[in-house]
Design a protein around this motif. Sequence first.
Motif, PDB file in Angstrom:
ATOM      1  N   GLU A 144       4.777  -3.353  22.831  1.00 20.09           N
ATOM      2  CA  GLU A 144       6.908  -3.640  23.443  1.00 20.09           C
ATOM      3  C   GLU A 144       7.472  -2.258  23.336  1.00 20.09           C
ATOM      4  N   VAL A 145       7.580  -2.431  25.151  1.00 23.25           N
ATOM      5  CA  VAL A 145       8.750  -1.603  25.797  1.00 23.25           C
ATOM      6  C   VAL A 145       9.818  -2.112  26.185  1.00 23.25           C
ATOM      7  N   ILE A 146      10.989  -1.022  25.635  1.00 27.97           N
ATOM      8  CA  ILE A 146      12.600  -1.184  25.834  1.00 27.97           C
ATOM      9  C   ILE A 146      12.657  -0.767  26.269  1.00 27.97           C
ATOM     10  N   ILE A 147      13.366  -1.126  28.087  1.00 26.04           N
ATOM     11  CA  ILE A 147      14.007  -0.120  28.709  1.00 26.04           C
ATOM     12  C   ILE A 147      15.335   0.197  28.925  1.00 26.04           C
ATOM     13  N   THR A 148      16.317   0.845  28.144  1.00 26.63           N
ATOM     14  CA  THR A 148      17.891   1.211  27.925  1.00 26.63           C
ATOM     15  C   THR A 148      18.058   1.485  29.013  1.00 26.63           C
ATOM     16  N   LEU A 149      18.893   0.443  29.961  1.00 26.99           N
ATOM     17  CA  LEU A 149      20.090   0.807  31.276  1.00 26.99           C
ATOM     18  C   LEU A 149      21.448   1.099  30.823  1.00 26.99           C
ATOM     19  N   ALA A 150      22.330   1.910  31.319  1.00 30.21           N
ATOM     20  CA  ALA A 150      23.412   2.306  31.022  1.00 30.21           C
ATOM     21  C   ALA A 150      24.598   2.323  32.057  1.00 30.21           C
ATOM     22  N   VAL A 151      25.178   1.955  31.817  1.00 29.70           N
ATOM     23  CA  VAL A 151      26.843   1.539  33.100  1.00 29.70           C
ATOM     24  C   VAL A 151      27.733   2.842  32.842  1.00 29.70           C
ATOM     25  N   PHE A 152      28.081   3.727  33.502  1.00 32.17           N
ATOM     26  CA  PHE A 152      29.219   3.992  33.000  1.00 32.17           C
ATOM     27  C   PHE A 152      30.214   4.525  34.382  1.00 32.17           C
ATOM     28  N   GLU A 153      30.929   2.908  33.748  1.00 34.23           N
ATOM     29  CA  GLU A 153      31.306   2.393  35.515  1.00 34.23           C
ATOM     30  C   GLU A 153      32.717   3.282  36.313  1.00 34.23           C
ATOM     31  N   LYS A 154      33.352   4.100  35.392  1.00 36.63           N
ATOM     32  CA  LYS A 154      34.326   4.888  35.884  1.00 36.63           C
ATOM     33  C   LYS A 154      33.740   6.288  36.315  1.00 36.63           C
ATOM     34  N   HIS A 155      32.871   6.552  35.722  1.00 31.00           N
ATOM     35  CA  HIS A 155      32.210   7.365  36.229  1.00 31.00           C
ATOM     36  C   HIS A 155      31.119   8.389  37.472  1.00 31.00           C
ATOM     37  N   ASN A 156      30.652   5.702  37.935  1.00 32.47           N
ATOM     38  CA  ASN A 156      29.827   5.933  38.901  1.00 32.47           C
ATOM     39  C   ASN A 156      28.000   6.841  38.196  1.00 32.47           C
ATOM     40  N   ALA A 157      27.948   6.268  37.419  1.00 32.52           N
ATOM     41  CA  ALA A 157      27.049   7.008  37.002  1.00 32.52           C
ATOM     42  C   ALA A 157      25.867   6.006  36.166  1.00 32.52           C
ATOM     43  N   PHE A 158      24.481   5.774  35.475  1.00 28.39           N
ATOM     44  CA  PHE A 158      23.483   4.988  34.947  1.00 28.39           C
ATOM     45  C   PHE A 158      22.861   6.685  34.037  1.00 28.39           C
ATOM     46  N   THR A 159      22.415   5.611  32.683  1.00 27.26           N
ATOM     47  CA  THR A 159      21.490   6.539  32.846  1.00 27.26           C
ATOM     48  C   THR A 159      20.334   5.835  32.201  1.00 27.26           C
ATOM     49  N   LYS A 160      18.894   6.379  31.916  1.00 21.81           N
ATOM     50  CA  LYS A 160      17.494   5.152  31.751  1.00 21.81           C
ATOM     51  C   LYS A 160      16.906   5.823  31.141  1.00 21.81           C
ATOM     52  N   SER A 161      16.429   5.390  29.884  1.00 24.69           N
ATOM     53  CA  SER A 161      15.085   5.573  29.297  1.00 24.69           C
ATOM     54  C   SER A 161      14.395   4.777  28.501  1.00 24.69           C
ATOM     55  N   VAL A 162      13.990   4.933  27.666  1.00 17.67           N
ATOM     56  CA  VAL A 162      12.769   3.905  27.749  1.00 17.67           C
ATOM     57  C   VAL A 162      12.212   4.452  25.650  1.00 17.67           C
ATOM     58  N   LYS A 163      11.940   3.081  25.175  1.00 14.62           N
ATOM     59  CA  LYS A 163      11.076   3.117  23.744  1.00 14.62           C
ATOM     60  C   LYS A 163       9.918   2.925  23.721  1.00 14.62           C
ATOM     61  N   VAL A 164       8.688   2.793  23.046  1.00 12.42           N
ATOM     62  CA  VAL A 164       7.889   1.929  23.269  1.00 12.42           C
ATOM     63  C   VAL A 164       7.612   1.901  22.057  1.00 12.42           C
ATOM     64  N   ILE A 165       6.952   0.912  21.704  1.00  9.67           N
ATOM     65  CA  ILE A 165       6.681   0.105  20.005  1.00  9.67           C
ATOM     66  C   ILE A 165       5.345  -0.219  19.718  1.00  9.67           C
ATOM     67  N   ASN A 166       4.540  -0.017  18.777  1.00  7.85           N
ATOM     68  CA  ASN A 166       3.291   0.008  18.948  1.00  7.85           C
ATOM     69  C   ASN A 166       3.020  -1.769  17.829  1.00  7.85           C
ATOM     70  N   LYS A 167       3.538  -2.785  18.507  1.00  7.60           N
ATOM     71  CA  LYS A 167       3.185  -3.809  17.908  1.00  7.60           C
ATOM     72  C   LYS A 167       2.063  -4.357  16.391  1.00  7.60           C
ATOM     73  N   ASN A 168       1.561  -3.652  17.005  1.00  5.03           N
ATOM     74  CA  ASN A 168       0.079  -3.860  16.468  1.00  5.03           C
ATOM     75  C   ASN A 168      -0.247  -3.686  15.304  1.00  5.03           C
ATOM     76  N   PRO A 169      -0.587  -4.392  14.577  1.00  5.96           N
ATOM     77  CA  PRO A 169      -1.164  -4.115  13.372  1.00  5.96           C
ATOM     78  C   PRO A 169      -2.235  -3.918  12.802  1.00  5.96           C
ATOM     79  N   SER A 170      -3.373  -3.206  13.884  1.00  3.41           N
ATOM     80  CA  SER A 170      -4.309  -2.915  13.566  1.00  3.41           C
ATOM     81  C   SER A 170      -5.154  -1.713  14.340  1.00  3.41           C
ATOM     82  N   ASP A 171      -4.073  -1.573  14.857  1.00  3.08           N
ATOM     83  CA  ASP A 171      -4.343  -0.102  16.317  1.00  3.08           C
ATOM     84  C   ASP A 171      -3.868   0.514  16.885  1.00  3.08           C
ATOM     85  N   ASP A 172      -4.168   1.599  17.332  1.00  2.00           N
ATOM     86  CA  ASP A 172      -3.171   2.710  17.705  1.00  2.00           C
ATOM     87  C   ASP A 172      -2.992   2.444  18.779  1.00  2.00           C
ATOM     88  N   LEU A 173      -2.824   3.131  18.947  1.00  2.00           N
ATOM     89  CA  LEU A 173      -1.838   3.221  20.258  1.00  2.00           C
ATOM     90  C   LEU A 173      -1.902   5.221  20.878  1.00  2.00           C
TER      91      LEU A 173
END
Length: 729
Positions: A144-173
């Motif tokens: 699972e990959v969660i992309i977080t996009l934040a909008v700073f409306e008055k500041h005319n800017a965006f931020t972006k970051s990514v979180k990776v979650i290994n949802k596989n119960p038996s395998d490493d990633l």
Amino acid sequence: MTLIENNKNRKLFFLNTVSSSLVIMVHEDNYVFLPYFGSKIEASDIDYIIDGITEANYMADTDNKKKFQLELIPQIYPSYGYTDLKEPAFHFVHKDGSRITDLRYKSHNIYKTKKKLNGLPTVLSNDDSEVLELTLFDELKKVEVIITLAVFEKHNAFTKSVKVINKNPSDDLYIEKIMSANIDIQESNFELIHLAGAWARECHIKRRRLEQGMQSIGSIRGASGHGQNPFAALISPNTDENNGEVFAMNFVYSGNFIISAEADMHLNTRFQMGINDFDFGWTLMPNEEFQTPEAVLIYTNKGLGDMSRTFHKLYQDCLMSNKYAYKERPILINSWESNYFDFNKESLLKLAEEGKNIGAELFVLDDGWFGKRNDDKTSLGDWTPNEQKLGGSLSSLIDDVNKKGISFGLWVEPEMVSPDSDLFRKHPEWAIQVKGRKIETSRHQYVLDLSNPEVCDYIINFMTELLSKNNITYIKWDMNRNITNLGSSYLKPERQKEQAHRYMLGLYRVLDNIVNAFPNVLFESCAGGGGRCDAGMLYYMPQVWTSDDTDAIERLVIQYGASLVYPSISLACHISDIPNHQTRRKERIETRANVAMWGNLGLELNLNKISEEDKKVITQKLEIYKSIRSTVQFGSIYRLKGLNAQNEYAWMHKSIDEETIVVNYVQICVIPNLVTKRLRLEALDSKSKYKVNDSEKLYTGSELMNIGLMLGEILEDAFAIQWIIKKVN
């Protein structure tokens, strides 16, 4: 934030600021595309942008779909291994050896008020942020990959970051590459602008045409680095201070990074930013997660000046400590270039007294106050005050300095250890090293392994004791070497590639603890000068020692470049002695003072040795600076000359209420047989009247912007002029 769902079973998310839009599209096949990033548009069904992309003659009709070619379609986070043959945003290796990931849209979440990233510096705003979380999923490998996009409306800017979650119960990633931001743009007629240099010449602006292929900048030095700054922008060829398109990214991180721009065969551009994948790797066990640092994204069609002011306002309002973002910074006198290691209590008190007499508000004792530290070969790690050298306890010295009517600050270098130190003799395993290999020294010191929590606890404890027992109002936190012999005695063999990032997580944990425990202490980041001049450090330390090079002419280039991204209040700019200790150049005291008024003015000279005439000038200049300090530190900056005219630099600060304008001009070399010229200003009210340097004559804003200020006859090198302009009505 507006969501449109149409009859093609597609979703369109419109992330809008006051003047820009970033649009995300979920395709019917659950690919996530980026159909638009640019000037603000109203929300409407614009999926025709994707449908209108024509196929190329090669690799056409992919995914068993007519006229579907994934590598031609702008994506928000492109995968590796399928039909996009450009640089992927990430690269995972699975336990069975497969390296292909197929991320598809799973769900989304929209909410107000951005959350802090766990363990990382974060751009935050309680009343000006809205967040889109996109959850993507690989069904086969349960990633699972969660992309977080934040909008700073008055500041005319965006931020972006990514979180990776290994949802596989038996395998490493295993993560080999993980970018924080990817922007695909359907054109390639750009120039790449970034900040480069070296120790003593940081943040020089570099600008070059983007050609087909891959161009990148980055650092693998263990810090964001003197050589490259974690900022880059794609700009239209005609871009200057006031005109042209700018797609800019800045990394909120202080370690190894990479920024790449790939112009492909179809004249499209892929723009990426993240942790440098050189010597990086991260293992996720089942149910573990990995969070990337965030990138700041800015678009403007009003040139580099608007881009800079957008970064500056965002960072003052949403990144730097609320306590210090709009608090006037003290004028300091630092002992380093006055005394280096050669001082005693008497000389320190005399320097503090002289500093107070000419208008300084803070005395800073630099290196040499602890252990057996009489040169740079010993005692880092032994943070016990040298009472013989200090003429008693550190507290008694501070008391005596305070009695002079001036506050006290201190230099530390907590991330380092000397081979000749009690700490290293007790804990040699705490130094970064590879078993069986010689540990290389640089500046006669090693780097402590901050991937080891025990080392971090040691730093937290001694800094807590130091600040609890002494009336210290300012800390200069230094890092005087980069990381070599990368290896950890603490981490397991299979985890060694995690060390560089774990070092940064350890440092951020240390800073988070100390800064929060001592909110009344002003921290300044230093890494051999500007080796960690980045947004990540600004989250914890609201100012940075911009460069060890204090020469006024060299500082013009450095401060000009740094101002592309970082606000004036964050840049420490000092008046130093002549001949300058780095360049041996000699400039008038007036020029040195005016250039230091670009940001947080300080003193880096021996007041016990300079002439009485120079002392008088410095006293006058400090009085002037105090009268304009709020304008310089809190106001907006406009660079008037310097980007293309390398013999002239001019800049102006405009106060928040727009009532005070401070203009500085420096000509580096005399030009023979030149009639006098004028300097035109910007961003004034054309109909209002202004008084220049308390003269009787009033000028309209239109006059100052279209006719300008008279420069007069310039008959010497390194000549500086300053105007203080007041709005009358």
